[in-house]
Design a protein around this motif. Sequence first.
Motif, PDB file in Angstrom:
ATOM      1  N   ALA A  32       2.906 -13.158   0.904  1.00  0.00           N
ATOM      2  CA  ALA A  32       2.380 -12.153   1.835  1.00  0.00           C
ATOM      3  C   ALA A  32       3.015 -10.790   1.589  1.00  0.00           C
ATOM      4  O   ALA A  32       2.337  -9.769   1.657  1.00  0.00           O
ATOM      5  CB  ALA A  32       2.622 -12.603   3.272  1.00  0.00           C
ATOM      6  N   ILE A  33       4.299 -10.784   1.281  1.00  0.00           N
ATOM      7  CA  ILE A  33       4.986  -9.521   0.980  1.00  0.00           C
ATOM      8  C   ILE A  33       4.410  -8.905  -0.286  1.00  0.00           C
ATOM      9  O   ILE A  33       4.127  -7.707  -0.339  1.00  0.00           O
ATOM     10  CB  ILE A  33       6.502  -9.741   0.849  1.00  0.00           C
ATOM     11  N   LYS A  34       4.203  -9.732  -1.304  1.00  0.00           N
ATOM     12  CA  LYS A  34       3.654  -9.241  -2.569  1.00  0.00           C
ATOM     13  C   LYS A  34       2.239  -8.696  -2.363  1.00  0.00           C
ATOM     14  O   LYS A  34       1.891  -7.638  -2.893  1.00  0.00           O
ATOM     15  CB  LYS A  34       3.660 -10.361  -3.596  1.00  0.00           C
ATOM     16  N   GLU A  35       1.425  -9.398  -1.595  1.00  0.00           N
ATOM     17  CA  GLU A  35       0.056  -8.953  -1.313  1.00  0.00           C
ATOM     18  C   GLU A  35       0.060  -7.632  -0.542  1.00  0.00           C
ATOM     19  O   GLU A  35      -0.729  -6.732  -0.823  1.00  0.00           O
ATOM     20  CB  GLU A  35      -0.696 -10.025  -0.535  1.00  0.00           C
ATOM     21  N   TYR A  36       0.939  -7.500   0.438  1.00  0.00           N
ATOM     22  CA  TYR A  36       1.051  -6.258   1.205  1.00  0.00           C
ATOM     23  C   TYR A  36       1.448  -5.110   0.278  1.00  0.00           C
ATOM     24  O   TYR A  36       0.866  -4.033   0.339  1.00  0.00           O
ATOM     25  CB  TYR A  36       2.083  -6.425   2.318  1.00  0.00           C
ATOM     26  N   ASN A  37       2.421  -5.346  -0.590  1.00  0.00           N
ATOM     27  CA  ASN A  37       2.862  -4.300  -1.510  1.00  0.00           C
ATOM     28  C   ASN A  37       1.766  -3.931  -2.506  1.00  0.00           C
ATOM     29  O   ASN A  37       1.626  -2.767  -2.886  1.00  0.00           O
ATOM     30  CB  ASN A  37       4.142  -4.722  -2.233  1.00  0.00           C
ATOM     31  N   ARG A  38       0.951  -4.903  -2.908  1.00  0.00           N
ATOM     32  CA  ARG A  38      -0.189  -4.621  -3.783  1.00  0.00           C
ATOM     33  C   ARG A  38      -1.185  -3.717  -3.065  1.00  0.00           C
ATOM     34  O   ARG A  38      -1.727  -2.777  -3.651  1.00  0.00           O
ATOM     35  CB  ARG A  38      -0.837  -5.949  -4.190  1.00  0.00           C
ATOM     36  N   LYS A  39      -1.402  -3.966  -1.780  1.00  0.00           N
ATOM     37  CA  LYS A  39      -2.314  -3.137  -0.977  1.00  0.00           C
ATOM     38  C   LYS A  39      -1.784  -1.707  -0.866  1.00  0.00           C
ATOM     39  O   LYS A  39      -2.528  -0.741  -1.021  1.00  0.00           O
ATOM     40  CB  LYS A  39      -2.497  -3.753   0.406  1.00  0.00           C
ATOM     41  N   ILE A  40      -0.485  -1.578  -0.625  1.00  0.00           N
ATOM     42  CA  ILE A  40       0.126  -0.243  -0.529  1.00  0.00           C
ATOM     43  C   ILE A  40       0.012   0.491  -1.864  1.00  0.00           C
ATOM     44  O   ILE A  40      -0.297   1.685  -1.912  1.00  0.00           O
ATOM     45  CB  ILE A  40       1.605  -0.352  -0.086  1.00  0.00           C
ATOM     46  N   ALA A  41       0.256  -0.216  -2.967  1.00  0.00           N
ATOM     47  CA  ALA A  41       0.157   0.397  -4.295  1.00  0.00           C
ATOM     48  C   ALA A  41      -1.252   0.913  -4.553  1.00  0.00           C
ATOM     49  O   ALA A  41      -1.433   2.008  -5.102  1.00  0.00           O
ATOM     50  CB  ALA A  41       0.575  -0.604  -5.365  1.00  0.00           C
ATOM     51  N   ALA A  42      -2.258   0.153  -4.147  1.00  0.00           N
ATOM     52  CA  ALA A  42      -3.641   0.596  -4.319  1.00  0.00           C
ATOM     53  C   ALA A  42      -3.939   1.812  -3.445  1.00  0.00           C
ATOM     54  O   ALA A  42      -4.637   2.738  -3.867  1.00  0.00           O
ATOM     55  CB  ALA A  42      -4.598  -0.540  -3.991  1.00  0.00           C
ATOM     56  N   GLN A  43      -3.386   1.837  -2.233  1.00  0.00           N
ATOM     57  CA  GLN A  43      -3.608   2.969  -1.335  1.00  0.00           C
ATOM     58  C   GLN A  43      -3.011   4.262  -1.872  1.00  0.00           C
ATOM     59  O   GLN A  43      -3.579   5.327  -1.669  1.00  0.00           O
ATOM     60  CB  GLN A  43      -3.025   2.681   0.047  1.00  0.00           C
ATOM     61  N   VAL A  44      -1.878   4.182  -2.551  1.00  0.00           N
ATOM     62  CA  VAL A  44      -1.260   5.405  -3.081  1.00  0.00           C
ATOM     63  C   VAL A  44      -1.847   5.791  -4.430  1.00  0.00           C
ATOM     64  O   VAL A  44      -1.517   6.843  -4.965  1.00  0.00           O
ATOM     65  CB  VAL A  44       0.281   5.313  -3.163  1.00  0.00           C
ATOM     66  N   GLY A  45      -2.720   4.945  -4.995  1.00  0.00           N
ATOM     67  CA  GLY A  45      -3.434   5.315  -6.206  1.00  0.00           C
ATOM     68  C   GLY A  45      -2.857   4.778  -7.497  1.00  0.00           C
ATOM     69  O   GLY A  45      -3.187   5.292  -8.566  1.00  0.00           O
ATOM     70  N   LEU A  46      -2.025   3.760  -7.433  1.00  0.00           N
ATOM     71  CA  LEU A  46      -1.517   3.163  -8.665  1.00  0.00           C
ATOM     72  C   LEU A  46      -2.609   2.294  -9.282  1.00  0.00           C
ATOM     73  O   LEU A  46      -3.321   1.592  -8.576  1.00  0.00           O
ATOM     74  CB  LEU A  46      -0.278   2.313  -8.386  1.00  0.00           C
ATOM     75  N   ASP A  47      -2.748   2.354 -10.611  1.00  0.00           N
ATOM     76  CA  ASP A  47      -3.756   1.529 -11.271  1.00  0.00           C
ATOM     77  C   ASP A  47      -3.181   0.153 -11.605  1.00  0.00           C
ATOM     78  O   ASP A  47      -2.011  -0.121 -11.372  1.00  0.00           O
ATOM     79  CB  ASP A  47      -4.310   2.225 -12.516  1.00  0.00           C
ATOM     80  N   ASN A  48      -4.028  -0.720 -12.145  1.00  0.00           N
ATOM     81  CA  ASN A  48      -3.613  -2.100 -12.405  1.00  0.00           C
ATOM     82  C   ASN A  48      -2.448  -2.190 -13.378  1.00  0.00           C
ATOM     83  O   ASN A  48      -1.576  -3.038 -13.222  1.00  0.00           O
ATOM     84  CB  ASN A  48      -4.797  -2.919 -12.923  1.00  0.00           C
ATOM     85  N   GLN A  49      -2.427  -1.333 -14.381  1.00  0.00           N
ATOM     86  CA  GLN A  49      -1.339  -1.359 -15.360  1.00  0.00           C
ATOM     87  C   GLN A  49      -0.017  -0.968 -14.689  1.00  0.00           C
ATOM     88  O   GLN A  49       1.017  -1.584 -14.929  1.00  0.00           O
ATOM     89  CB  GLN A  49      -1.648  -0.420 -16.520  1.00  0.00           C
ATOM     90  N   GLU A  50      -0.054   0.036 -13.827  1.00  0.00           N
ATOM     91  CA  GLU A  50       1.149   0.455 -13.112  1.00  0.00           C
ATOM     92  C   GLU A  50       1.618  -0.640 -12.142  1.00  0.00           C
ATOM     93  O   GLU A  50       2.808  -0.904 -12.027  1.00  0.00           O
ATOM     94  CB  GLU A  50       0.893   1.765 -12.367  1.00  0.00           C
ATOM     95  N   MET A  51       0.650  -1.275 -11.473  1.00  0.00           N
ATOM     96  CA  MET A  51       1.010  -2.370 -10.564  1.00  0.00           C
ATOM     97  C   MET A  51       1.609  -3.535 -11.337  1.00  0.00           C
ATOM     98  O   MET A  51       2.575  -4.150 -10.868  1.00  0.00           O
ATOM     99  CB  MET A  51      -0.222  -2.843  -9.788  1.00  0.00           C
ATOM    100  N   SER A  52       1.075  -3.804 -12.498  1.00  0.00           N
ATOM    101  CA  SER A  52       1.603  -4.882 -13.319  1.00  0.00           C
ATOM    102  C   SER A  52       3.025  -4.588 -13.759  1.00  0.00           C
ATOM    103  O   SER A  52       3.884  -5.486 -13.767  1.00  0.00           O
ATOM    104  CB  SER A  52       0.704  -5.081 -14.544  1.00  0.00           C
ATOM    105  N   SER A  53       3.312  -3.342 -14.099  1.00  0.00           N
ATOM    106  CA  SER A  53       4.669  -2.978 -14.513  1.00  0.00           C
ATOM    107  C   SER A  53       5.666  -3.073 -13.344  1.00  0.00           C
ATOM    108  O   SER A  53       6.866  -3.246 -13.558  1.00  0.00           O
ATOM    109  CB  SER A  53       4.712  -1.580 -15.116  1.00  0.00           C
ATOM    110  N   LEU A  54       5.161  -3.006 -12.120  1.00  0.00           N
ATOM    111  CA  LEU A  54       6.008  -3.167 -10.930  1.00  0.00           C
ATOM    112  C   LEU A  54       6.126  -4.638 -10.512  1.00  0.00           C
ATOM    113  O   LEU A  54       6.824  -4.958  -9.553  1.00  0.00           O
ATOM    114  CB  LEU A  54       5.442  -2.360  -9.756  1.00  0.00           C
ATOM    115  N   GLY A  55       5.439  -5.528 -11.221  1.00  0.00           N
ATOM    116  CA  GLY A  55       5.501  -6.949 -10.923  1.00  0.00           C
ATOM    117  C   GLY A  55       4.612  -7.380  -9.770  1.00  0.00           C
ATOM    118  O   GLY A  55       4.873  -8.380  -9.124  1.00  0.00           O
ATOM    119  N   LEU A  56       3.545  -6.624  -9.525  1.00  0.00           N
ATOM    120  CA  LEU A  56       2.655  -6.945  -8.406  1.00  0.00           C
ATOM    121  C   LEU A  56       1.486  -7.829  -8.822  1.00  0.00           C
ATOM    122  O   LEU A  56       0.664  -8.179  -7.986  1.00  0.00           O
ATOM    123  CB  LEU A  56       2.137  -5.658  -7.765  1.00  0.00           C
ATOM    124  N   PHE A  57       1.426  -8.204 -10.086  1.00  0.00           N
ATOM    125  CA  PHE A  57       0.369  -9.129 -10.552  1.00  0.00           C
ATOM    126  C   PHE A  57       0.985 -10.330 -11.171  1.00  0.00           C
ATOM    127  O   PHE A  57       2.038 -10.406 -11.632  1.00  0.00           O
ATOM    128  CB  PHE A  57      -0.561  -8.463 -11.569  1.00  0.00           C
TER     129      PHE A  57
END
Length: 88
Positions: free
Chosen positions: A63-88
């Motif tokens: 749930a924490i990871k999913e919430y952080n993925r949602k926040i990352a999308a809201q601030v405009g991070l793309d999938n590659q950036e989210m992946s580098s942050l460990g959100l995928f």
Amino acid sequence: MDNNKLMLYETRKAKSGTIWLLFIFLGWSYGSLDNIGLQILYYLTLGGLGIWALVRLFTLSGAIKEYNRKIAAQVGLDNQEMSSLGLF
């Protein structure tokens, strides 16, 4: 990676250690993840008489990871950036 987006993400993301401590000592996890209605229901049912609390032990990290993925999308991070942050 855009530093402004990354800074905004870092300030808004859910801190895993803090949420775990709040959950263990106060039963507070849903409220930290912007779901206050579910948190109130959790308290009113006493954590589903313990069953809901036990299930939450196994689902909180996801749930924490999913919430952080949602926040990352809201601030405009793309999938590659989210992946580098460990959100995928």
